[in-house]
Design a protein around this motif. Structure first.
Motif, PDB file in Angstrom:
ATOM      1  N   PHE A   1      -5.753   4.429  10.633  1.00  0.00           N
ATOM      2  CA  PHE A   1      -5.567   5.367  10.394  1.00  0.00           C
ATOM      3  C   PHE A   1      -3.095   5.628  11.097  1.00  0.00           C
ATOM      4  O   PHE A   1      -3.713   4.601  11.022  1.00  0.00           O
ATOM      5  CB  PHE A   1      -5.832   5.880  12.220  1.00  0.00           C
ATOM      6  N   VAL A   2      -2.706   6.027   9.815  1.00  0.00           N
ATOM      7  CA  VAL A   2      -1.532   6.210  10.125  1.00  0.00           C
ATOM      8  C   VAL A   2      -1.151   7.122  10.162  1.00  0.00           C
ATOM      9  O   VAL A   2      -1.643   8.578  10.225  1.00  0.00           O
ATOM     10  CB  VAL A   2      -0.423   5.323   8.255  1.00  0.00           C
ATOM     11  N   ALA A   3       0.125   7.318  11.609  1.00  0.00           N
ATOM     12  CA  ALA A   3       1.273   8.776  11.775  1.00  0.00           C
ATOM     13  C   ALA A   3       1.895   8.457  11.018  1.00  0.00           C
ATOM     14  O   ALA A   3       2.943   8.196  11.240  1.00  0.00           O
ATOM     15  CB  ALA A   3       1.544   8.541  13.267  1.00  0.00           C
TER      16      ALA A   3
ATOM     17  N   ILE B   1       0.501  -1.409   0.030  1.00  0.00           N
ATOM     18  CA  ILE B   1       0.238   0.440   0.372  1.00  0.00           C
ATOM     19  C   ILE B   1       0.929   1.209   0.209  1.00  0.00           C
ATOM     20  O   ILE B   1       1.224   1.306   1.109  1.00  0.00           O
ATOM     21  CB  ILE B   1      -1.051  -0.098   1.006  1.00  0.00           C
ATOM     22  N   GLN B   2       1.117   1.804  -1.536  1.00  0.00           N
ATOM     23  CA  GLN B   2       2.236   2.964  -0.648  1.00  0.00           C
ATOM     24  C   GLN B   2       1.585   4.293  -0.377  1.00  0.00           C
ATOM     25  O   GLN B   2      -0.425   4.533  -0.630  1.00  0.00           O
ATOM     26  CB  GLN B   2       2.206   3.268  -2.684  1.00  0.00           C
ATOM     27  N   VAL B   3       1.745   5.029   0.275  1.00  0.00           N
ATOM     28  CA  VAL B   3       1.033   6.847   0.901  1.00  0.00           C
ATOM     29  C   VAL B   3       1.857   8.032   0.104  1.00  0.00           C
ATOM     30  O   VAL B   3       3.462   7.504  -0.817  1.00  0.00           O
ATOM     31  CB  VAL B   3       1.258   6.566   2.893  1.00  0.00           C
ATOM     32  N   PRO B   4       1.539   8.935   0.088  1.00  0.00           N
ATOM     33  CA  PRO B   4       2.541  10.303  -0.214  1.00  0.00           C
ATOM     34  C   PRO B   4       4.357   9.631  -0.495  1.00  0.00           C
ATOM     35  O   PRO B   4       4.081   9.527   1.212  1.00  0.00           O
ATOM     36  CB  PRO B   4       2.143  10.721   0.082  1.00  0.00           C
ATOM     37  N   PRO B   5       5.044  10.610  -0.650  1.00  0.00           N
ATOM     38  CA  PRO B   5       6.506  10.112  -0.788  1.00  0.00           C
ATOM     39  C   PRO B   5       6.436  11.893   0.171  1.00  0.00           C
ATOM     40  O   PRO B   5       6.058  12.478   0.590  1.00  0.00           O
ATOM     41  CB  PRO B   5       6.723  11.012  -2.332  1.00  0.00           C
ATOM     42  N   GLY B   6       7.450  10.840   0.938  1.00  0.00           N
ATOM     43  CA  GLY B   6       7.532  11.797   2.204  1.00  0.00           C
ATOM     44  C   GLY B   6       6.890  11.843   3.389  1.00  0.00           C
ATOM     45  O   GLY B   6       7.321  12.619   4.569  1.00  0.00           O
ATOM     46  N   THR B   7       5.842  10.973   3.363  1.00  0.00           N
ATOM     47  CA  THR B   7       5.084  11.125   4.675  1.00  0.00           C
ATOM     48  C   THR B   7       5.991   9.909   5.807  1.00  0.00           C
ATOM     49  O   THR B   7       5.746  10.797   7.289  1.00  0.00           O
ATOM     50  CB  THR B   7       3.348  10.110   4.123  1.00  0.00           C
ATOM     51  N   GLY B   8       6.558   8.704   5.448  1.00  0.00           N
ATOM     52  CA  GLY B   8       7.239   8.129   6.542  1.00  0.00           C
ATOM     53  C   GLY B   8       6.226   7.904   7.782  1.00  0.00           C
ATOM     54  O   GLY B   8       6.372   7.810   8.401  1.00  0.00           O
ATOM     55  N   PRO B   9       5.758   7.061   7.138  1.00  0.00           N
ATOM     56  CA  PRO B   9       4.318   6.015   8.292  1.00  0.00           C
ATOM     57  C   PRO B   9       5.035   5.232   9.275  1.00  0.00           C
ATOM     58  O   PRO B   9       6.216   5.031   9.397  1.00  0.00           O
ATOM     59  CB  PRO B   9       3.757   4.944   7.232  1.00  0.00           C
ATOM     60  N   ARG B  10       5.196   5.693  10.235  1.00  0.00           N
ATOM     61  CA  ARG B  10       5.470   4.859  11.261  1.00  0.00           C
ATOM     62  C   ARG B  10       4.236   4.719  13.038  1.00  0.00           C
ATOM     63  O   ARG B  10       5.153   3.518  12.669  1.00  0.00           O
ATOM     64  CB  ARG B  10       5.655   6.351  12.465  1.00  0.00           C
ATOM     65  N   HIS B  11       4.027   4.845  13.275  1.00  0.00           N
ATOM     66  CA  HIS B  11       2.084   4.186  13.828  1.00  0.00           C
ATOM     67  C   HIS B  11       0.666   3.866  12.849  1.00  0.00           C
ATOM     68  O   HIS B  11       0.560   4.724  12.061  1.00  0.00           O
ATOM     69  CB  HIS B  11       2.611   4.458  15.613  1.00  0.00           C
ATOM     70  N   MET B  12       0.403   3.128  13.713  1.00  0.00           N
ATOM     71  CA  MET B  12      -1.539   2.375  12.871  1.00  0.00           C
ATOM     72  C   MET B  12      -2.375   1.823  13.763  1.00  0.00           C
ATOM     73  O   MET B  12      -1.530   2.074  15.204  1.00  0.00           O
ATOM     74  CB  MET B  12      -1.055   2.018  11.603  1.00  0.00           C
ATOM     75  N   ALA B  13      -3.673   2.799  13.644  1.00  0.00           N
ATOM     76  CA  ALA B  13      -4.195   2.342  14.374  1.00  0.00           C
ATOM     77  C   ALA B  13      -5.729   1.663  13.568  1.00  0.00           C
ATOM     78  O   ALA B  13      -6.145   2.446  12.209  1.00  0.00           O
ATOM     79  CB  ALA B  13      -4.829   3.387  15.456  1.00  0.00           C
ATOM     80  N   LEU B  14      -6.513   1.094  13.532  1.00  0.00           N
ATOM     81  CA  LEU B  14      -7.507   0.817  13.106  1.00  0.00           C
ATOM     82  C   LEU B  14      -8.962   0.388  13.705  1.00  0.00           C
ATOM     83  O   LEU B  14      -9.106   0.411  15.277  1.00  0.00           O
ATOM     84  CB  LEU B  14      -7.271  -1.511  12.536  1.00  0.00           C
ATOM     85  N   SER B  15      -9.240   0.934  12.900  1.00  0.00           N
ATOM     86  CA  SER B  15     -11.435   1.095  13.402  1.00  0.00           C
ATOM     87  C   SER B  15     -11.737  -0.592  14.014  1.00  0.00           C
ATOM     88  O   SER B  15     -11.688  -1.544  13.405  1.00  0.00           O
ATOM     89  CB  SER B  15     -11.692   1.836  12.476  1.00  0.00           C
ATOM     90  N   SER B  16     -13.140  -0.429  14.281  1.00  0.00           N
ATOM     91  CA  SER B  16     -13.315  -1.516  14.996  1.00  0.00           C
ATOM     92  C   SER B  16     -13.928  -2.315  14.143  1.00  0.00           C
ATOM     93  O   SER B  16     -13.485  -4.136  14.032  1.00  0.00           O
ATOM     94  CB  SER B  16     -13.680  -1.047  16.118  1.00  0.00           C
ATOM     95  N   ASP B  17     -14.383  -1.751  12.301  1.00  0.00           N
ATOM     96  CA  ASP B  17     -14.811  -2.869  12.305  1.00  0.00           C
ATOM     97  C   ASP B  17     -13.613  -3.080  10.700  1.00  0.00           C
ATOM     98  O   ASP B  17     -14.279  -4.062  10.179  1.00  0.00           O
ATOM     99  CB  ASP B  17     -16.031  -1.880  10.675  1.00  0.00           C
ATOM    100  N   LYS B  18     -12.931  -2.854  11.185  1.00  0.00           N
ATOM    101  CA  LYS B  18     -11.374  -3.305  10.572  1.00  0.00           C
ATOM    102  C   LYS B  18     -11.192  -3.215   8.831  1.00  0.00           C
ATOM    103  O   LYS B  18     -11.114  -3.256   8.060  1.00  0.00           O
ATOM    104  CB  LYS B  18     -11.330  -4.740  10.372  1.00  0.00           C
ATOM    105  N   THR B  19     -12.137  -1.358   8.652  1.00  0.00           N
ATOM    106  CA  THR B  19     -12.270  -0.991   7.226  1.00  0.00           C
ATOM    107  C   THR B  19     -11.285   0.564   6.929  1.00  0.00           C
ATOM    108  O   THR B  19     -10.980   0.180   6.315  1.00  0.00           O
ATOM    109  CB  THR B  19     -13.824  -0.438   7.347  1.00  0.00           C
ATOM    110  N   THR B  20     -11.373   0.752   7.907  1.00  0.00           N
ATOM    111  CA  THR B  20     -10.189   2.114   7.922  1.00  0.00           C
ATOM    112  C   THR B  20      -9.074   2.221   8.688  1.00  0.00           C
ATOM    113  O   THR B  20      -9.113   1.851   9.877  1.00  0.00           O
ATOM    114  CB  THR B  20     -11.302   3.491   8.420  1.00  0.00           C
TER     115      THR B  20
END
Length: 332
Positions: free
Chosen positions: A196-198, A175-194
């Motif tokens: 959220f990435v710091a 899963i590519q994210v915008p260049p230079g963002t630097g994904p670090r930690h994540m949280a997942l919605s309870s229904d597992k569909t969304t």
């Protein structure tokens, strides 16, 4: 009362693993006991069924993972010490069924799965990202189990992407994210569909809709419009009821607060709660009433009440002085 364990960025001759009690009625946190003997125990997770505390030893060239059986009296018996098979292990995620540990090795782009009675898995990633200093190579920073221990998301800060392992590591998707963002930690919605990435490097939260073709549907800043100094985003967590999201800022030294739109998962920035210096990690107590911020450079943990209607955080209602706290985990 709850039991909180804190990992600190300290050398092995200092007490790097600390146990505290937390009163969810008052927000008061108190020191109980602790142990030394682990070099740089900067991240941990706890197996509630087996009462085993796992911690990394975040050394750059010979990272290790330790396991301690924790008795009801908080006496720790070491039962495991194995190489992480990479440099600077900085994150652990216990499989939902307890059958293994996902290990993020930051220094050299190595992801490791340590299986307990199951086959191990190891993969090394290479390449370069947009940032000339922070993305000169792959940097695995965290992982997040999504369903029954067979699906795992892994954040690669260096290459601006998530690796989505499926079917017990027999398949994967990027899963590519915008260049230079630097994904670090994540949280997942309870229904597992969304998801959220710091985004550490761009000081943003990325909202990703999962599915057959995952995509970034929103990027939103973690900072006030008038803040122009250096900052890196760090930790991210949803409220217990999933209505609010929180992300920490190192530089602005704050917790950004967001409302989550239930149907779409899109975020609205509510404001910022100032904390102390370098909130690398934070957690929400099991009752959902308080957020605890580990302020590494201030040598403190501050406790902030969560308004259950608005999601807003209060100023600190309690403070505990503790050397370089960088990971907070509730055991009970």
């Amino acid at each position: 009362m709850h039991t909180l364990v804190v990992g600190s960025r300290v050398s092995s001759d200092k007490q790097g693993i600390t146990f505290c009690c937390f009163d969810e009625q008052t927000g008061v946190i108190q020191y109980l006991t602790g142990i030394d003997g682990v070099e740089q125990p900067t991240f941990q997770c706890f197996d509630h069924e087996k009462n085993i505390l796992y911690t990394v030893s975040e050394t750059e060239t010979d990272g290790h993972v330790y396991g301690f059986h924790v008795s009801p009296s908080l006496k720790c018996e070491q039962i495991l010490c194995v190489p992480s098979l990479g440099g600077s292990p900085c994150h652990l995620a216990l499989a939902p069924s307890g059958v293994g540990l996902a290990i993020a090795n930051y220094a050299d782009g190595v992801f490791t799965f340590l299986g307990f009675g199951k086959p191990d898995y190891r993969e090394t990633f290479s390449g370069k990202g947009k940032h000339p200093v922070r993305q000169e190579g792959s940097h695995i920073h965290s992982s997040l189990w999504t369903a029954e221990g067979s699906s795992l998301l892994v954040a690669d800060l260096g290459l601006d992407r998530l690796i989505w392992y499926k079917d017990s590591f027999t398949a994967k998707q990027y899963i590519q994210v915008p260049p230079g963002t630097g994904p670090r930690h994540m949280a997942l919605s309870s229904d597992k569909t969304t998801l959220f990435v710091a985004a550490e490097l761009s000081s943003e939260v990325l909202v990703i809709k999962l599915g057959p073709e995952p995509s970034v549907v929103q990027t939103i800043s973690t900072l006030p419009l008038d803040f122009t100094d250096e900052n890196t985003a760090a930790d991210i967590h949803l409220s217990v009821d999933g209505r609010f999201l929180y992300c920490s800022n190192r530089g602005h030294d704050s917790i950004a607060m967001y409302a989550v739109e239930p149907a779409s998962g899109l975020l609205t920035l509510l404001g910022h709660c100032k904390v102390e210096e370098e909130p690398r990690n934070f957690c929400i107590d099991p009752s959902g009433a308080y957020l605890l911020s580990g302020n590494a450079s201030s040598n403190s943990i501050t406790v902030h009440a969560i308004d259950q209607e608005t999601g807003m955080l209060s100023s600190a209602v309690h403070r505990l002085e503790l050397q370089a706290p960088v990971c907070l985990t509730f055991m009970t």
